[in-house]
Design a protein around this motif. Structure first.
Motif, PDB file in Angstrom:
ATOM      1  N   ASP A 231       0.822  -1.213   0.000  1.00 23.03           N
ATOM      2  CA  ASP A 231       0.000   0.000   0.000  1.00 23.03           C
ATOM      3  C   ASP A 231       0.852   1.257   0.000  1.00 23.03           C
ATOM      4  N   ARG A 232       0.631   2.078  -0.976  1.00 19.85           N
ATOM      5  CA  ARG A 232       1.114   3.455  -1.051  1.00 19.85           C
ATOM      6  C   ARG A 232       0.496   4.029  -2.328  1.00 19.85           C
ATOM      7  N   ILE A 233      -0.062   5.207  -2.254  1.00 21.83           N
ATOM      8  CA  ILE A 233      -0.638   5.820  -3.459  1.00 21.83           C
ATOM      9  C   ILE A 233       0.500   6.506  -4.221  1.00 21.83           C
ATOM     10  N   VAL A 234       0.756   5.994  -5.431  1.00 14.32           N
ATOM     11  CA  VAL A 234       1.864   6.496  -6.267  1.00 14.32           C
ATOM     12  C   VAL A 234       1.314   6.737  -7.680  1.00 14.32           C
ATOM     13  N   PRO A 235       0.690   7.882  -7.915  1.00 14.96           N
ATOM     14  CA  PRO A 235       0.068   8.083  -9.230  1.00 14.96           C
ATOM     15  C   PRO A 235       1.087   8.380 -10.322  1.00 14.96           C
ATOM     16  N   ALA A 236       0.668   8.227 -11.565  1.00 16.86           N
ATOM     17  CA  ALA A 236       1.491   8.670 -12.696  1.00 16.86           C
ATOM     18  C   ALA A 236       1.642  10.184 -12.607  1.00 16.86           C
ATOM     19  N   LEU A 237       2.783  10.693 -13.047  1.00 19.74           N
ATOM     20  CA  LEU A 237       3.012  12.142 -12.959  1.00 19.74           C
ATOM     21  C   LEU A 237       2.168  12.898 -13.974  1.00 19.74           C
ATOM     22  N   THR A 238       1.622  14.025 -13.561  1.00 19.55           N
ATOM     23  CA  THR A 238       0.928  14.915 -14.495  1.00 19.55           C
ATOM     24  C   THR A 238       1.967  15.908 -15.039  1.00 19.55           C
ATOM     25  N   PRO A 239       1.655  16.628 -16.129  1.00 20.42           N
ATOM     26  CA  PRO A 239       2.597  17.648 -16.622  1.00 20.42           C
ATOM     27  C   PRO A 239       2.922  18.689 -15.543  1.00 20.42           C
ATOM     28  N   GLU A 240       1.935  19.051 -14.713  1.00 25.87           N
ATOM     29  CA  GLU A 240       2.193  20.025 -13.634  1.00 25.87           C
ATOM     30  C   GLU A 240       3.184  19.449 -12.624  1.00 25.87           C
ATOM     31  N   ASP A 241       3.031  18.158 -12.323  1.00 22.48           N
ATOM     32  CA  ASP A 241       3.970  17.520 -11.388  1.00 22.48           C
ATOM     33  C   ASP A 241       5.392  17.578 -11.953  1.00 22.48           C
ATOM     34  N   ARG A 242       5.506  17.323 -13.255  1.00 23.52           N
ATOM     35  CA  ARG A 242       6.848  17.335 -13.881  1.00 23.52           C
ATOM     36  C   ARG A 242       7.464  18.730 -13.761  1.00 23.52           C
ATOM     37  N   ASP A 243       6.658  19.764 -14.047  1.00 26.42           N
ATOM     38  CA  ASP A 243       7.185  21.131 -13.942  1.00 26.42           C
ATOM     39  C   ASP A 243       7.624  21.420 -12.511  1.00 26.42           C
ATOM     40  N   TRP A 244       6.784  21.009 -11.569  1.00 28.66           N
ATOM     41  CA  TRP A 244       7.082  21.246 -10.157  1.00 28.66           C
ATOM     42  C   TRP A 244       8.399  20.561  -9.778  1.00 28.66           C
ATOM     43  N   LEU A 245       8.581  19.329 -10.254  1.00 31.75           N
ATOM     44  CA  LEU A 245       9.812  18.586  -9.944  1.00 31.75           C
ATOM     45  C   LEU A 245      11.024  19.213 -10.627  1.00 31.75           C
ATOM     46  N   ASP A 246      10.843  19.652 -11.878  1.00 34.60           N
ATOM     47  CA  ASP A 246      11.962  20.328 -12.574  1.00 34.60           C
ATOM     48  C   ASP A 246      12.451  21.508 -11.746  1.00 34.60           C
TER      49      ASP A 246
END
Ligand code: CS2
Length: 489
Positions: A231-246
């Motif tokens: 158990d752990r919620i690990v969704p696919a990254l959204t484009p916003e998530d990618r920008d945030w991580l960059d």
């Protein structure tokens, strides 16, 4: 690459911001004893996180990742020397860790021999697996190997030199291991199937029986397939998530994972070979995991499925939005409280209400953007353990399950929304869609789907009254009558 940033990898590690937690163990000094099949986001955010903790604590827990299907690990992790980041987010808080546990990667499609070799290496005694529910190529209602599955058909025709399915790959690997004297091995399924170890053992035995029957006695003596609850919620990254991580990393990490802080791993104590000491870093090793399994699948996963199907129909993108819709929340909470919790195994005890509240809070984590359509993917392989088995428990006690039936109706409506007759709102991503896409309308689709014995079993698939109730509710949900249809749940 849109970001224009340098790629994360061995040569750029020193450019990571100071706040990122780094491994302080000697990567080159570790040995590979565990292989993971299906090194997708869930693995990188869950089992690999436990491996990282073990390495941090001085254990030899480094991994090799093998993918049987795309995406190619050599593109994802290869250029990064196996390094990636995993960030836990909740509210405004975020914690990033640099992960080094995956020391090597192999793509079985490009290099089948290389992938099989890892499983015959005597030092490798444990293989963990996440290939999603449909990767087991089983019949959902029975758990038996689906002999009609195209990948199984291909493996039955071929000689398993280039296996296409997980069961085919494992039989080829076990055969090589036996021939090379590799010794006993643990295959640890970490997918969300009820009794995942038993399903895995079953499909492997059936595949061996059909392709290499002389291997069966070796399998009996050398193979362990413990079941697990992960158990752990690990969704696919959204484009916003990618920008945030960059922005956060200042480097491009193509293999980054974003997850919630919560994690759990319950593992059945049934091994044949040496294994990592996962219990030293928070996993539970138990003799019977059926209480935790029922709780997780029938509460957390069921809530996710209900909210994602209804959420998509109601126009929500993410499950954290669906859980804030008062009609949907009231229905999901009420249904699980009234129709699911009373039938959980006694061993779950009085904690189930707290677990339900905690699950809804976790789904409501706005920093984790889990797309409704992602959760709704492959519902044909998820619905038995999440909604149908709870409905069976209800019926066994002679009690109605209107809320659970409405949940099945939500699935029918979700699929029907992909038909031209109902505005073609999206293309469902589910193996069952191929046989439903030609339906004229929701009534036709419901008839074909609900009478499918491979999903609904011989009991539910033959219940005409049930079919009628579910179809009527699906029509209402397609018309957007959420309060009317769900209100009675
Ligand atoms: C989700 C699961 O996509 C899905 O089916 O319900 O991946 C869920 O997030 C995990 O089981 C949580 O542990």
């Amino acid at each position: 690459m849109a970001s224009g940033l340098p790629r994360l990898g061995g040569a750029t590690l020193d450019r990571l911001p100071a706040g990122v937690r780094r491994p302080d163990w000697m990567r080159g000094a570790t040995r590979i004893r565990t292989v993971h099949i299906g090194a997708g986001a869930f693995h990188r955010g869950h089992q690999a996180d436990y491996a990282e903790d073990l390495l941090q604590g001085g254990w030899d827990a480094a991994l090799v990742g093998i993918n049987l299907k795309p995406p190619a690990l050599r593109d994802l992790l290869g250029p990064q020397d196996g390094f990636y980041t995993r960030t836990l987010r909740e509210g405004d808080g975020a914690e990033t860790r640099l992960m080094g546990a995956i020391r090597g990667v192999v793509d079985a499609e490009a290099n089948p021999g290389g992938a099989l070799d890892w499983l015959s290496t005597p030092e490798v005694t444990t293989v963990t697996i996440t290939v999603t529910e449909k990767g087991y190529c089983h019949v959902p209602a029975t758990g038996a190997l689906d002999m009609g599955h195209p990948d199984i058909q291909a493996d039955l025709r071929g000689d398993l030199d280039r296996p296409r399915s997980l069961p085919g790959f494992l039989v080829a690997a076990l055969r090589a291991r036996r021939d090379e004297g590799g010794g006993p091995i643990n295959l640890v399924s970490c997918d969300n199937l009820p009794g995942n170890g038993r399903i895995l053992a079953g499909v492997v035995r059936e595949m061996a029986d059909a392709t290499a029957p002389d291997l069966l006695p070796w399998i009996e003596d050398n193979l362990a397939c413990p079941s697990t609850v992960v158990d752990r919620i690990v969704p696919a990254l959204t484009p916003e998530d990618r920008d945030w991580l960059d922005r956060r990393l200042g480097l491009r990490d193509e293999a980054a994972v974003l997850a919630e802080p919560f994690r759990q791993w319950v593992i059945e104590d049934s091994f044949r070979a040496e294994r990592p000491q996962w219990e030293a870093v928070g996993a539970q090793i138990v003799s019977d995991l059926s209480p935790q399994e029922a709780l997780k699948m029938r509460v957390l996963n069921a809530a996710q499925t209900l909210l994602s199907l209804l959420g998509a129909l109601a126009g929500h993108d993410f499950s954290h939005q669906a859980v804030r819709n008062p009609v949907l929340l009231g229905y999901v909470h009420g249904t699980i409280l009234r129709e699911v919790l009373p039938h959980l195994p006694d061993a779950v005890g009085g904690s189930s209400k707290d677990y339900l509240d905690q699950s809804l809070r976790r789904i409501g984590n706005t920093a984790i953007r889990h797309r409704c359509h992602q959760i709704a993917t492959d519902t044909s392989r998820k619905i038995r353990q999440r909604l149908l088995d709870p409905l069976r428990a209800r019926r066994a006690g002679g009690q109605p399950g209107p809320g659970l039936e409405a949940g099945v109706a939500a699935w029918v409506a979700y699929l029907a929304a992909g038909l031209p007759a109902h505005r073609d709102r999206w293309e469902p991503d589910d193996p069952v869609w191929a046989r439903l896409a030609g339906s004229r309308n929701v009534d036709d689709l419901a008839q074909a789907l609900l009478s499918s014995e491979d999903i609904f079993g011989s009991d539910l698939s033959r219940d005409e009254a049930l079919r009628g109730r579910i179809t009527a509710r699906a029509r209402g949900l397609l018309d957007g009558e959420f309060a009317r249809v769900l209100g009675g749940g």
